[in-house]
Structure formats: C-alpha cells, structure tokens
Design an enzyme around this catalytic site. Structure first.
Site, PDB file in Angstrom:
ATOM      1  N   GLY A 135       0.812  -1.217   0.000  1.00  0.00           N
ATOM      2  CA  GLY A 135       0.000   0.000   0.000  1.00  0.00           C
ATOM      3  C   GLY A 135       0.841   1.260   0.000  1.00  0.00           C
ATOM      4  O   GLY A 135       0.484   2.250   0.647  1.00  0.00           O
TER       5      GLY A 135
ATOM      6  N   ASP B  66      -3.280  -6.836  -5.282  1.00  0.00           N
ATOM      7  CA  ASP B  66      -4.217  -6.719  -4.162  1.00  0.00           C
ATOM      8  C   ASP B  66      -3.703  -7.663  -3.076  1.00  0.00           C
ATOM      9  O   ASP B  66      -3.755  -8.883  -3.230  1.00  0.00           O
ATOM     10  CB  ASP B  66      -5.616  -7.131  -4.645  1.00  0.00           C
ATOM     11  CG  ASP B  66      -6.638  -7.171  -3.520  1.00  0.00           C
ATOM     12  OD1 ASP B  66      -6.251  -7.059  -2.333  1.00  0.00           O
ATOM     13  OD2 ASP B  66      -7.834  -7.341  -3.828  1.00  0.00           O
ATOM     14  N   VAL B  67      -3.185  -7.103  -1.985  1.00  0.00           N
ATOM     15  CA  VAL B  67      -2.532  -7.949  -0.986  1.00  0.00           C
ATOM     16  C   VAL B  67      -3.525  -8.713  -0.099  1.00  0.00           C
ATOM     17  O   VAL B  67      -3.113  -9.467   0.777  1.00  0.00           O
ATOM     18  CB  VAL B  67      -1.503  -7.166  -0.117  1.00  0.00           C
ATOM     19  CG1 VAL B  67      -0.274  -6.798  -0.932  1.00  0.00           C
ATOM     20  CG2 VAL B  67      -2.117  -5.946   0.550  1.00  0.00           C
TER      21      VAL B  67
ATOM     22  N   ASN C 132       1.495  -2.409   5.418  1.00  0.00           N
ATOM     23  CA  ASN C 132       0.898  -1.082   5.614  1.00  0.00           C
ATOM     24  C   ASN C 132      -0.473  -0.943   4.953  1.00  0.00           C
ATOM     25  O   ASN C 132      -1.279  -0.134   5.408  1.00  0.00           O
ATOM     26  CB  ASN C 132       1.868  -0.025   5.057  1.00  0.00           C
ATOM     27  CG  ASN C 132       1.194   1.316   4.860  1.00  0.00           C
ATOM     28  OD1 ASN C 132       1.046   2.090   5.797  1.00  0.00           O
ATOM     29  ND2 ASN C 132       0.738   1.607   3.639  1.00  0.00           N
TER      30      ASN C 132
ATOM     31  N   SER D 195      -2.943   0.565  14.588  1.00  0.00           N
ATOM     32  CA  SER D 195      -3.562   1.889  14.761  1.00  0.00           C
ATOM     33  C   SER D 195      -3.896   2.104  16.236  1.00  0.00           C
ATOM     34  O   SER D 195      -4.181   1.151  16.966  1.00  0.00           O
ATOM     35  CB  SER D 195      -4.860   1.951  13.962  1.00  0.00           C
ATOM     36  OG  SER D 195      -5.600   3.106  14.298  1.00  0.00           O
TER      37      SER D 195
ATOM     38  N   TYR E  59     -12.840  -1.757  11.805  1.00  0.00           N
ATOM     39  CA  TYR E  59     -11.452  -1.289  11.684  1.00  0.00           C
ATOM     40  C   TYR E  59     -10.667  -1.542  12.980  1.00  0.00           C
ATOM     41  O   TYR E  59      -9.544  -2.060  12.951  1.00  0.00           O
ATOM     42  CB  TYR E  59     -11.469   0.206  11.346  1.00  0.00           C
ATOM     43  CG  TYR E  59     -10.116   0.842  11.140  1.00  0.00           C
ATOM     44  CD1 TYR E  59      -9.433   0.718   9.933  1.00  0.00           C
ATOM     45  CD2 TYR E  59      -9.518   1.591  12.154  1.00  0.00           C
ATOM     46  CE1 TYR E  59      -8.199   1.320   9.740  1.00  0.00           C
ATOM     47  CE2 TYR E  59      -8.278   2.205  11.969  1.00  0.00           C
ATOM     48  CZ  TYR E  59      -7.627   2.061  10.765  1.00  0.00           C
ATOM     49  OH  TYR E  59      -6.402   2.661  10.584  1.00  0.00           O
TER      50      TYR E  59
ATOM     51  N   ALA F  52     -11.226  -3.728  15.286  1.00  0.00           N
ATOM     52  CA  ALA F  52     -10.994  -5.172  15.456  1.00  0.00           C
ATOM     53  C   ALA F  52      -9.865  -5.652  14.546  1.00  0.00           C
ATOM     54  O   ALA F  52      -9.005  -6.439  14.966  1.00  0.00           O
ATOM     55  CB  ALA F  52     -12.277  -5.948  15.170  1.00  0.00           C
TER      56      ALA F  52
ATOM     57  N   LYS G 246      -7.349  -3.907  13.445  1.00  0.00           N
ATOM     58  CA  LYS G 246      -6.063  -3.364  13.894  1.00  0.00           C
ATOM     59  C   LYS G 246      -5.615  -4.015  15.212  1.00  0.00           C
ATOM     60  O   LYS G 246      -4.409  -4.186  15.450  1.00  0.00           O
ATOM     61  CB  LYS G 246      -6.152  -1.844  14.024  1.00  0.00           C
ATOM     62  CG  LYS G 246      -6.345  -1.146  12.670  1.00  0.00           C
ATOM     63  CD  LYS G 246      -5.138  -1.377  11.767  1.00  0.00           C
ATOM     64  CE  LYS G 246      -5.246  -0.721  10.412  1.00  0.00           C
ATOM     65  NZ  LYS G 246      -4.061  -0.921   9.587  1.00  0.00           N
TER      66      LYS G 246
ATOM     67  N   ILE H 176      -2.845  10.800  11.699  1.00  0.00           N
ATOM     68  CA  ILE H 176      -1.793  11.204  10.763  1.00  0.00           C
ATOM     69  C   ILE H 176      -2.475  11.826   9.542  1.00  0.00           C
ATOM     70  O   ILE H 176      -3.463  11.263   9.045  1.00  0.00           O
ATOM     71  CB  ILE H 176      -0.961   9.970  10.319  1.00  0.00           C
ATOM     72  CG1 ILE H 176      -0.473   9.148  11.523  1.00  0.00           C
ATOM     73  CG2 ILE H 176       0.186  10.388   9.410  1.00  0.00           C
ATOM     74  CD1 ILE H 176       0.474   9.833  12.468  1.00  0.00           C
TER      75      ILE H 176
HETATM   76  P1  NAD Z   1      -4.147   5.823   2.464  1.00  0.00           P
HETATM   77  O1  NAD Z   1      -5.554   5.482   2.106  1.00  0.00           O
HETATM   78  O2  NAD Z   1      -3.638   7.191   2.162  1.00  0.00           O
HETATM   79  O3  NAD Z   1      -3.137   4.764   1.794  1.00  0.00           O
HETATM   80  C1  NAD Z   1      -3.366   3.393   1.857  1.00  0.00           C
HETATM   81  C2  NAD Z   1      -2.875   2.760   0.569  1.00  0.00           C
HETATM   82  O4  NAD Z   1      -3.134   1.347   0.652  1.00  0.00           O
HETATM   83  C3  NAD Z   1      -3.609   3.282  -0.691  1.00  0.00           C
HETATM   84  O5  NAD Z   1      -2.668   3.677  -1.667  1.00  0.00           O
HETATM   85  C4  NAD Z   1      -4.437   2.093  -1.123  1.00  0.00           C
HETATM   86  O6  NAD Z   1      -4.669   2.033  -2.546  1.00  0.00           O
HETATM   87  C5  NAD Z   1      -3.599   0.922  -0.627  1.00  0.00           C
HETATM   88  N1  NAD Z   1      -4.381  -0.301  -0.502  1.00  0.00           N
HETATM   89  C6  NAD Z   1      -5.626  -0.432   0.012  1.00  0.00           C
HETATM   90  N2  NAD Z   1      -6.038  -1.693  -0.113  1.00  0.00           N
HETATM   91  C7  NAD Z   1      -5.032  -2.384  -0.714  1.00  0.00           C
HETATM   92  C8  NAD Z   1      -4.877  -3.725  -1.106  1.00  0.00           C
HETATM   93  N3  NAD Z   1      -5.855  -4.615  -0.931  1.00  0.00           N
HETATM   94  N4  NAD Z   1      -3.714  -4.097  -1.702  1.00  0.00           N
HETATM   95  C9  NAD Z   1      -2.722  -3.196  -1.900  1.00  0.00           C
HETATM   96  N5  NAD Z   1      -2.824  -1.895  -1.543  1.00  0.00           N
HETATM   97  C10 NAD Z   1      -3.973  -1.506  -0.967  1.00  0.00           C
HETATM   98  O7  NAD Z   1      -4.023   5.499   4.005  1.00  0.00           O
HETATM   99  P2  NAD Z   1      -2.903   5.897   5.091  1.00  0.00           P
HETATM  100  O8  NAD Z   1      -3.507   6.896   5.982  1.00  0.00           O
HETATM  101  O9  NAD Z   1      -1.618   6.171   4.430  1.00  0.00           O
HETATM  102  O10 NAD Z   1      -2.858   4.532   5.910  1.00  0.00           O
HETATM  103  C11 NAD Z   1      -1.831   3.572   5.764  1.00  0.00           C
HETATM  104  C12 NAD Z   1      -1.955   2.569   6.895  1.00  0.00           C
HETATM  105  O11 NAD Z   1      -1.836   3.239   8.145  1.00  0.00           O
HETATM  106  C13 NAD Z   1      -3.305   1.855   6.912  1.00  0.00           C
HETATM  107  O12 NAD Z   1      -3.119   0.510   7.301  1.00  0.00           O
HETATM  108  C14 NAD Z   1      -4.055   2.599   7.988  1.00  0.00           C
HETATM  109  O13 NAD Z   1      -5.062   1.819   8.579  1.00  0.00           O
HETATM  110  C15 NAD Z   1      -2.941   2.930   8.950  1.00  0.00           C
HETATM  111  N6  NAD Z   1      -3.231   4.050   9.844  1.00  0.00           N
HETATM  112  C16 NAD Z   1      -3.452   5.301   9.351  1.00  0.00           C
HETATM  113  C17 NAD Z   1      -3.713   6.328  10.237  1.00  0.00           C
HETATM  114  C18 NAD Z   1      -3.930   7.740   9.793  1.00  0.00           C
HETATM  115  O14 NAD Z   1      -4.223   8.585  10.650  1.00  0.00           O
HETATM  116  N7  NAD Z   1      -3.797   8.071   8.516  1.00  0.00           N
HETATM  117  C19 NAD Z   1      -3.770   6.074  11.609  1.00  0.00           C
HETATM  118  C20 NAD Z   1      -3.554   4.789  12.060  1.00  0.00           C
HETATM  119  C21 NAD Z   1      -3.278   3.778  11.169  1.00  0.00           C
END
Ligand code: NAD
Length: 248
Positions: free
Chosen positions: A13, A63-64, A90, A142, A155, A157, A159, A188
């Site tokens: 991701g 698609d992971v 990620n 998270s 979500y 659950a 995480k 973030i």
């Molecule tokens: P984002 O949506 O900006 O980026 C996530 C990326 O993952 C996207 O490019 C998306 O296309 C890709 N993705 C989604 N499903 C996929 C799949 N099946 N296979 C491959 N790629 C896939 O999100 P982000 O904010 O950068 O979040 C990244 C990670 O951090 C996530 O796991 C999210 O839950 C976690 N997170 C984010 C926050 C925050 O505040 N932004 C807080 C806690 C945790």
C-alpha cells in the site's frame, strides 16, 4: 541514521500516504524498495520518487488481500532480488459505520484488506527470511486497535487483530533472527484522515498531548528504526506514534 544498504524491502500500500513515506525513508537509507499498491499508477509513482532520490526498487501492482496475487508478488521479488529482508504490512483502509448500520460485507472487507493481507504477506516471505536467518516485519496497526473507536468496530478489530498476529508470529520466528513488531499511528494527515469530518478532528486535537496531528514522516522514522540492524533485540512490541494519545 541507520544504514539499510543491501536490504530488500516490500512496503504494501505504498502508492500514497504513510506507505509512500515509509518506502521513501527506507530508500533514503539505502534499501531497494518494492512498492506495491492495488492500483498500478500509484506504485509506479512512488518508485519514480525513489529513483529521483537516487535509489532503486520495483513496482508491483497487487491486491494484498488476495493470496494468489501475494504469492506472485513475492515470487517476482525473490526471482528479481533473491531475498526479502524487510516486510512492512501497511495496506489498509476504512469502512466506518455504527454497528447497527454496518452491513456484514463492510466487516468482512475490512478484516480481509487490513488483517488477512498482513497474514498472507508474512506467510509468503517468512520461509525465505528463515533460510537467511534474518528478517524484519512491521505491521501498521492503529491507535484505534488499542483504544477502540466508535464507528470503527470493523477497523478497530482488524487493527487489534494485527497486534495479536504480531505477537504470535514474533514468538514463532524469534529464534531465526526475524523480528516482528507493530507501529500504532494516531491521527496522521493522509487521504484516509482527510475523509474524517472537520468537527470530529477538532474534538480529537485536545486529546493529543503533543498538540498536533502527525505527519507521514513521523511514522516512517519509527518504522525505519524497527527494521534496522540496531533493533535486533526488539520483537513482539507495539510502538505508538501518536503524540501521546495512547499511553499504556
Ligand atoms: P491511504 O488510504 O492514504 O493509503 C493506503 C494505501 O493502501 C492506498 O494507496 C491504497 O490504494 C492501498 N491499498 C488499500 N487496499 C489495498 C490492497 N488490498 N492491496 C494493496 N494496496 C492496498 O491510508 P494511510 O492513511 O496512508 O494509511 C496507511 C496505513 O496506516 C493503513 O493501514 C491505515 O489503517 C494505517 N493508519 C493510518 C492512520 C492515519 O491517521 N492516517 C492512523 C492509524 C493507522
């Protein structure tokens, strides 16, 4: 700054947001980075940014949450580079809803994309890491997985599940030179949090002792430490990167 020269890293991701920042930071420290995203353009975009920094790697669209696509991705990486040293799970997303309004499909989808994907990718790389007696796996969990978040039963659950996966796998592979840790970001600034209503964000800010929303680089620096040689005695841990939101 830790040196990752010679290491091969997969960041799932990583077409945007936190994953992209992690990919760039690992590349800055010398790793060759396999960028991955479910959409083709984004993985290629991040690889182009890595090349602008003078680094290198490979972009793989997959698609992971799909086992066949994960196996193909890891086979391509092993055929190309001969090893995988670092895996950062990620990829993740949200489908927020109150439980009374949440269709079962939204529960299943989030477990598949956020949790099953991490299990599939870990399973696909771990054998090669065991052979090399070296590996670093970091799961992006998270704060919602630690404290729970209303409207995010699915979500939170998924995480929290990543934390269980982290600890169980850490125990399984610790004697093989492989560490498995989780990073738990708070709020973030990314496309994911840009979707949140402004009033919710304003209510959250006073709960963050540091007094600001985090940056993608805040998370990337923590991951870069956990995947370094210097972190070899740290495994099965959850590192919060949240400005003090969650203190255990
Ligand atoms: P984002 O949506 O900006 O980026 C996530 C990326 O993952 C996207 O490019 C998306 O296309 C890709 N993705 C989604 N499903 C996929 C799949 N099946 N296979 C491959 N790629 C896939 O999100 P982000 O904010 O950068 O979040 C990244 C990670 O951090 C996530 O796991 C999210 O839950 C976690 N997170 C984010 C926050 C925050 O505040 N932004 C807080 C806690 C945790």
């Amino acid at each position: 700054m830790s040196d990752l020269t010679g290491r091969i890293a997969i960041v799932t991701g990583s077409g945007q947001g936190i994953g992209q920042a992690i990919a760039l930071e690992l590349a800055r420290r010398g790793a060759k980075v396999v960028t991955n995203d479910v959409t083709g353009c984004c993985a290629e975009d991040t690889l182009a940014m890595i090349r602008e920094l003078g680094g290198d790697g490979l972009a793989i669209t997959a698609d992971v949450s799909d086992s066949a696509q994960v196996e193909n991705m890891v086979k391509t990486v092993l055929d190309t580079f001969g090893q995988v040293d670092i895996l950062v799970n990620n990829a993740g997303t949200t489908r927020d809803n109150l439980i009374v309004r949440m269709p079962e499909e939204e529960w299943d989808f989030i477990q598949k994309v956020n949790l099953k994907s991490a299990w599939l990718c870990s399973k696909a790389v771990v054998r090669s890491m065991m052979r090399k007696k070296y590996g670093r796996i970091v799961n992006i969990s998270s704060a919602s997985g630690l404290m729970g978040q209303a409207g995010q039963t699915n979500y939170s659950a998924s995480k929290a599940g990543m934390i269980g996966l982290t600890k169980a796998l850490a125990r399984e592979v610790a004697s093989r030179g492989i560490t498995v840790n989780a990073v738990a970001p708070g709020f973030i600034k990314t496309a994911l949090t840009d979707k949140m209503p402004q009033d919710i964000l304003e209510q959250l800010l006073p709960l963050i002792p540091v007094g600001r929303i985090g940056t993608v680089e805040d998370v990337a620096y923590a991951v870069a430490f956990l995947v370094s040689d210097q972190a070899s005695y740290i495994t099965g841990q959850v590192l919060s990167v949240d400005g003090g939101l969650v203190m255990s």
